[in-house]
Motif scaffolding. Structure first.
Motif, mmCIF file in Angstrom:
data_model
loop_
_atom_site.group_PDB
_atom_site.id
_atom_site.type_symbol
_atom_site.label_atom_id
_atom_site.label_comp_id
_atom_site.label_asym_id
_atom_site.label_seq_id
_atom_site.Cartn_x
_atom_site.Cartn_y
_atom_site.Cartn_z
ATOM 1 N N ARG A 192 -7.168 1.656 -7.007
ATOM 2 C CA ARG A 192 -6.354 2.638 -7.714
ATOM 3 C C ARG A 192 -7.093 3.974 -7.773
ATOM 4 N N ARG A 221 -10.988 -0.070 -9.271
ATOM 5 C CA ARG A 221 -10.582 -1.058 -8.286
ATOM 6 C C ARG A 221 -10.889 -2.449 -8.810
ATOM 7 N N TYR A 227 4.065 -1.988 -6.597
ATOM 8 C CA TYR A 227 3.179 -3.160 -6.567
ATOM 9 C C TYR A 227 3.227 -3.916 -7.894
ATOM 10 N N PHE A 279 0.831 -1.199 0.000
ATOM 11 C CA PHE A 279 0.000 0.000 0.000
ATOM 12 C C PHE A 279 0.871 1.257 0.000
ATOM 13 N N THR A 283 -2.436 2.038 -3.635
ATOM 14 C CA THR A 283 -1.589 0.918 -4.026
ATOM 15 C C THR A 283 -0.141 1.371 -4.160
ATOM 16 N N GLY A 329 -4.838 -8.940 -4.120
ATOM 17 C CA GLY A 329 -4.557 -8.475 -2.766
ATOM 18 C C GLY A 329 -5.015 -9.464 -1.724
ATOM 19 N N LYS A 376 -7.232 -4.612 -5.309
ATOM 20 C CA LYS A 376 -6.456 -3.400 -5.072
ATOM 21 C C LYS A 376 -7.251 -2.195 -5.558
#
Length: 304
Positions: free
Chosen positions: A140, A144, A90, A72, A86, A119, A138
């Motif tokens: 963004r 998502r 990642y 994160f 995020t 995730g 995750k």
């Protein structure tokens, strides 16, 4: 409420696991480590998996099974540390195995078929050679991932996507004492779902309009987001409830039986231990604390 503070200064702790010596293993997501809190409060590092170590469970042969969300970004202000997005580095999420004695970390799964894990968040071993885990997805800036539920073999030989999508993110996950029900907390909607377990990786699915095939067990009132959960010996579902800052006990019939107020908005995880399984260990993640308290009923003894 009689809380005992066991450790402070932790960097967004989650996933507490009671070890045989009475110490508590947990993750510190922001610090990217798996830590051990000794009975006297001393903190030490078990492993440094990197990414976003999240859910944790005791495994066979002195191991821990770890859900790693991949990382994160973070927002911090006085007494509040929280995920904000995020991580820029990642790549994907993964399931890892941590050797407690050596601190070594190996990847057990990073994908299901051609689909990368996004995730991984929480898990429970089924006592039959496998485990169920949730994938929150995750978030963004403009979109998502949908969450999902998976089953995987502990030996790394098989992984199955069991329920998808969980639109609001699959988070807490637990198995009923008789092994016949799987409970899944959906974070953003405040919904607790139930599935009949038909076998390893196989859930009985309800038809449309259930999007995931689950049965809605409980819709939490007001603005409440759901995090991890634990199961009691009697089969009740104990859910760490965000925003409202509560630990909520729900019956297998979906009735809210009890609500215990916590001193912050982000109590994220709960597990049970002690000789009678009536000590609750709770992570207060905003303020970086591990606390304990006597619980009104014994928790379910988990594999390993």
């Amino acid at each position: 409420m009689s809380l005992t503070t066991l450790a402070t200064g932790l960097r967004f702790p989650e996933g507490p696991v009671v070890l045989p010596d009475g110490s508590i293993a947990l993750v510190e997501i922001e610090a990217q480590v798996v830590s051990r809190i000794a009975p006297d409060g001393t903190r030490s590092i078990i492993a440094r998996p990197g990414g976003g170590p999240n859910g944790l469970a005791a495994g066979p042969n002195n191991t821990l099974i770890l859900c790693n969300n991949g990382g994160f970004t973070w927002h911090e202000e006085p007494d509040i540390l929280r995920p904000s997005g995020t991580a820029p580095d990642y790549k994907n999420g993964r399931i890892e195995v941590v050797d407690i004695a050596t601190g070594s970390v190996r990847t057990l799964y990073d994908r299901c078929g051609d689909v990368m894990l996004k995730g991984p968040n929480d898990l429970q071993l089924d006592g039959k050679g496998g485990f169920w885990f949730s994938d929150l997805g995750k978030v963004r800036a403009r979109d998502r991932d949908h969450g999902g539920v998976y089953w995987a073999a502990l030996d790394g030989s098989k992984i199955i996507e069991a329920a998808f999508p969980i639109f609001g993110g699959a988070n807490g996950i637990g198995i009923s004492p008789d092994g016949e029900k799987l409970y899944v907390a959906e974070t953003e909607t405040g919904r607790l779902w139930a599935f009949d377990i038909m076998g390893p990786g196989h859930l009985r699915k309800n038809p449309w309009p259930s999007t995931s095939g689950g049965s809605l067990l409980c819709q939490f009132p007001g603005y409440r987001r759901l995090d991890s959960l634990a199961i009691t010996a009697a089969g009740n579902i104990v859910v760490a409830t965000l925003v409202a800052g509560e630990i909520t006990t729900v019956s297998p019939a979906g009735e809210i039986l009890d609500v215990v107020k916590m001193p912050e908005r982000m109590p994220t995880n709960i597990c049970f231990g002690g000789a009678d399984m009536r000590t609750a260990y709770i992570t207060l993640s905003n303020t970086g604390k591990l606390v304990s308290m006597p619980w009104s009923e014994p928790g379910l003894k988990l594999p390993y």
